[in-house]
Design a protein around this motif. Structure first.
Motif, PDB file in Angstrom:
ATOM      1  N   VAL A 193      63.656  18.332 -30.339  1.00 22.99           N
ATOM      2  CA  VAL A 193      63.195  19.165 -31.459  1.00 22.99           C
ATOM      3  C   VAL A 193      61.711  19.483 -31.315  1.00 22.99           C
ATOM      4  O   VAL A 193      61.288  20.635 -31.451  1.00 22.99           O
ATOM      5  CB  VAL A 193      63.461  18.463 -32.800  1.00 22.99           C
ATOM      6  CG1 VAL A 193      62.788  19.208 -33.945  1.00 22.99           C
ATOM      7  CG2 VAL A 193      64.957  18.355 -33.055  1.00 22.99           C
ATOM      8  N   TYR A 194      60.906  18.485 -31.032  1.00 24.12           N
ATOM      9  CA  TYR A 194      59.463  18.695 -30.955  1.00 24.12           C
ATOM     10  C   TYR A 194      59.090  19.585 -29.776  1.00 24.12           C
ATOM     11  O   TYR A 194      58.154  20.377 -29.858  1.00 24.12           O
ATOM     12  CB  TYR A 194      58.742  17.346 -30.886  1.00 24.12           C
ATOM     13  CG  TYR A 194      58.559  16.704 -32.244  1.00 24.12           C
ATOM     14  CD1 TYR A 194      57.299  16.509 -32.784  1.00 24.12           C
ATOM     15  CD2 TYR A 194      59.656  16.325 -33.011  1.00 24.12           C
ATOM     16  CE1 TYR A 194      57.127  15.943 -34.029  1.00 24.12           C
ATOM     17  CE2 TYR A 194      59.511  15.755 -34.251  1.00 24.12           C
ATOM     18  CZ  TYR A 194      58.240  15.570 -34.763  1.00 24.12           C
ATOM     19  OH  TYR A 194      58.083  15.032 -36.007  1.00 24.12           O
ATOM     20  N   GLN A 195      59.813  19.452 -28.686  1.00 19.60           N
ATOM     21  CA  GLN A 195      59.559  20.333 -27.547  1.00 19.60           C
ATOM     22  C   GLN A 195      59.898  21.776 -27.896  1.00 19.60           C
ATOM     23  O   GLN A 195      59.197  22.705 -27.477  1.00 19.60           O
ATOM     24  CB  GLN A 195      60.378  19.860 -26.339  1.00 19.60           C
ATOM     25  CG  GLN A 195      59.870  18.576 -25.712  1.00 19.60           C
ATOM     26  CD  GLN A 195      60.830  18.020 -24.671  1.00 19.60           C
ATOM     27  OE1 GLN A 195      61.896  18.580 -24.407  1.00 19.60           O
ATOM     28  NE2 GLN A 195      60.454  16.887 -24.083  1.00 19.60           N
ATOM     29  N   ARG A 196      60.937  21.952 -28.664  1.00 20.46           N
ATOM     30  CA  ARG A 196      61.357  23.305 -29.020  1.00 20.46           C
ATOM     31  C   ARG A 196      60.324  24.019 -29.877  1.00 20.46           C
ATOM     32  O   ARG A 196      60.131  25.228 -29.753  1.00 20.46           O
ATOM     33  CB  ARG A 196      62.702  23.253 -29.751  1.00 20.46           C
ATOM     34  CG  ARG A 196      63.309  24.618 -30.013  1.00 20.46           C
ATOM     35  CD  ARG A 196      64.742  24.520 -30.501  1.00 20.46           C
ATOM     36  NE  ARG A 196      64.867  23.912 -31.806  1.00 20.46           N
ATOM     37  CZ  ARG A 196      65.478  22.766 -32.063  1.00 20.46           C
ATOM     38  NH1 ARG A 196      65.998  22.059 -31.075  1.00 20.46           N
ATOM     39  NH2 ARG A 196      65.557  22.289 -33.289  1.00 20.46           N
ATOM     40  N   VAL A 197      59.656  23.271 -30.759  1.00 18.67           N
ATOM     41  CA  VAL A 197      58.665  23.903 -31.643  1.00 18.67           C
ATOM     42  C   VAL A 197      57.239  23.733 -31.122  1.00 18.67           C
ATOM     43  O   VAL A 197      56.276  24.053 -31.809  1.00 18.67           O
ATOM     44  CB  VAL A 197      58.783  23.357 -33.087  1.00 18.67           C
ATOM     45  CG1 VAL A 197      60.126  23.715 -33.674  1.00 18.67           C
ATOM     46  CG2 VAL A 197      58.545  21.850 -33.133  1.00 18.67           C
ATOM     47  N   HIS A 198      57.115  23.174 -29.871  1.00 13.30           N
ATOM     48  CA  HIS A 198      55.807  23.052 -29.209  1.00 13.30           C
ATOM     49  C   HIS A 198      54.818  22.219 -30.030  1.00 13.30           C
ATOM     50  O   HIS A 198      53.672  22.616 -30.246  1.00 13.30           O
ATOM     51  CB  HIS A 198      55.215  24.434 -28.920  1.00 13.30           C
ATOM     52  CG  HIS A 198      56.144  25.339 -28.183  1.00 13.30           C
ATOM     53  ND1 HIS A 198      56.658  25.032 -26.938  1.00 13.30           N
ATOM     54  CD2 HIS A 198      56.675  26.546 -28.522  1.00 13.30           C
ATOM     55  CE1 HIS A 198      57.450  26.007 -26.534  1.00 13.30           C
ATOM     56  NE2 HIS A 198      57.490  26.933 -27.469  1.00 13.30           N
ATOM     57  N   VAL A 199      55.281  21.058 -30.475  1.00 13.37           N
ATOM     58  CA  VAL A 199      54.431  20.126 -31.213  1.00 13.37           C
ATOM     59  C   VAL A 199      54.487  18.768 -30.530  1.00 13.37           C
ATOM     60  O   VAL A 199      55.577  18.286 -30.192  1.00 13.37           O
ATOM     61  CB  VAL A 199      54.903  19.994 -32.680  1.00 13.37           C
ATOM     62  CG1 VAL A 199      54.107  18.919 -33.420  1.00 13.37           C
ATOM     63  CG2 VAL A 199      54.763  21.328 -33.405  1.00 13.37           C
ATOM     64  N   PRO A 200      53.332  18.130 -30.293  1.00  8.49           N
ATOM     65  CA  PRO A 200      53.329  16.822 -29.635  1.00  8.49           C
ATOM     66  C   PRO A 200      54.058  15.767 -30.474  1.00  8.49           C
ATOM     67  O   PRO A 200      53.947  15.740 -31.695  1.00  8.49           O
ATOM     68  CB  PRO A 200      51.837  16.484 -29.520  1.00  8.49           C
ATOM     69  CG  PRO A 200      51.142  17.798 -29.607  1.00  8.49           C
ATOM     70  CD  PRO A 200      51.966  18.630 -30.540  1.00  8.49           C
ATOM     71  N   LEU A 201      54.802  14.916 -29.802  1.00  6.14           N
ATOM     72  CA  LEU A 201      55.518  13.817 -30.448  1.00  6.14           C
ATOM     73  C   LEU A 201      54.893  12.500 -30.015  1.00  6.14           C
ATOM     74  O   LEU A 201      54.509  12.339 -28.859  1.00  6.14           O
ATOM     75  CB  LEU A 201      56.994  13.852 -30.048  1.00  6.14           C
ATOM     76  CG  LEU A 201      57.879  12.682 -30.499  1.00  6.14           C
ATOM     77  CD1 LEU A 201      57.991  12.649 -32.024  1.00  6.14           C
ATOM     78  CD2 LEU A 201      59.261  12.778 -29.860  1.00  6.14           C
ATOM     79  N   ALA A 202      54.797  11.560 -30.944  1.00  7.58           N
ATOM     80  CA  ALA A 202      54.264  10.241 -30.621  1.00  7.58           C
ATOM     81  C   ALA A 202      55.085   9.595 -29.502  1.00  7.58           C
ATOM     82  O   ALA A 202      56.294   9.814 -29.388  1.00  7.58           O
ATOM     83  CB  ALA A 202      54.277   9.352 -31.857  1.00  7.58           C
TER      84      ALA A 202
END
Length: 374
Positions: A195-204
């Motif tokens: 999910v985070y990769q899809r919206v281009h947001v870094p994940l912990a």
């Protein structure tokens, strides 16, 4: 009144202090401090104001969150106080907080971009002190669901469409189970990653979640649930628990299984678990800014919670660097959408970093079909 600042506390004094403060939350606990200490890219610190007689007046637990090391560290690091500040009531608490923040600001200047206080409850009485110390108030919404009602009342608090989605999920054979081992945790983390990769947001880093499972789960302070179909993980949610409050931490699901409605089922399951284990409130962990579009807000609204606006307070420690970071973000965002493909991966990486840091966004713009990172 003589006040001193300390950066370590006896565990018993720490626990006695938070247990005496009605507004204490899970992020004030020694356990969550240990979790962040064991998480890659996270550096927690303790700041406490104490009177000469040993009375603890105020506490600040900033966590430096870094996305890059080396020369970019100061440009890609901010401090997040996930549970906001904690003080005793009255003038002594206000004086202690004022002294603490002034000392902390001196330390923080130039070391990272900003410090963000995420208010988990109303702190109107200390807002004048925060403003005086440079912590500007920003509106930020949240939904709180009352679990201290009958299951029938809780169920009918959900919108009709939400209840239907829960029924559909169950009818399709979706099951929810608690994560208890590393293999299940990696599967749950994998849902967040996609999910985070899809919206281009870094994940912990996964180390954050492993630490929470190791340290908090045995104490019933962390519950991780996964939704599965035919032994395939299709969704996951991470919840933190403290003093009767269940806090939505992270969640994500597989788009390919959207018709199975894992997000609705996971939330309903979390409600039931919390209710059965003495929780009085489910905290959705944020619903964005009032005047900005935020997709997950509509999802959270379906569960019948009370919309509150406790806000956040932000102090920028490096104004020039902050403004440059915002400029880099705007340029990188333009490049990532208009440049030739060979340039886009780098531009997207830069865009991710500065969207997360310079624009002070704790929640991604849209996470899957449901909600964002808290």
């Amino acid at each position: 009144m003589p006040i001193k600042i300390v950066n370590t506390l006896n565990d018993l004094i720490w626990r006695d202090f938070i247990e005496a403060q009605p507004q204490a939350n899970v992020y004030h606990t020694p356990e969550m401090f240990q979790v962040f200490s064991n998480a890659e890219g996270h550096q927690p610190a303790l700041w406490a104001a104490i009177k000469d007689d040993g009375t603890l007046l105020a506490m600040l637990l900033p966590v430096q969150v870094s996305l890059q090391n080396g020369s970019l560290h100061a440009w890609t690091t901010r401090a997040v106080v996930y549970g906001s500040v904690l003080t005793i009531q009255g003038e002594d608490g206000a004086d202690g907080l004022r002294f603490l923040l002034r000392e902390y600001n001196t330390f923080a200047r130039g070391k990272f971009l900003l410090t963000e206080l995420r208010n988990q409850s109303p702190i109107d009485s200390i807002q004048p002190v925060l403003s005086e110390c440079g912590y500007a108030f920003e509106e930020h919404l949240n939904y709180l669901v009352n679990l201290d009602v009958s299951e029938d009342v809780l169920w009918h608090g959900l919108s009709k469409s939400c209840r239907q989605r829960v029924h559909i999920s169950i009818d399709k054979g979706t099951i929810v189970q608690e994560v208890s081992d590393s293999d299940q945790l990696e599967a749950a983390y994998g849902k967040l990653q996609s999910v985070y990769q899809r919206v281009h947001v870094p994940l912990a880093h996964i180390s954050l979640f492993k630490a929470a499972l190791d340290i908090c789960s045995p104490l019933e302070m962390c519950k991780v649930f996964i939704a599965s179909v035919d032994n395939t993980c299709i969704g996951a949610c991470f919840n933190l628990i403290y003093n009767g409050r269940m806090h939505a931490w992270y969640s994500g699901s597989d788009r390919a299984y959207a018709a199975y409605n894992p997000n609705e089922l996971l939330k309903w399951h979390s409600f039931l678990w919390g209710k059965a284990h003495g929780c009085h409130t489910f905290d959705f962990g944020g619903a964005g800014r009032p005047n900005e579009a935020y997709g997950p807000r509509a999802f959270k609204a379906k569960f019948g919670g009370e919309l509150v606006n406790y806000g956040r307070n932000v102090c920028v420690h490096s104004p020039l660097r902050y403004q440059i970071s915002k400029t880099i973000y705007r340029v990188a965002r333009k490049i990532s959408t208009t440049s030739p493909k060979p340039c886009q991966p780098f531009a997207k990486q830069v865009n991710n970093i500065f969207m997360y840091l310079a624009y002070n966004r704790p929640n991604p713009p849209f996470i899957g079909i449901t909600k964002g990172n808290q």
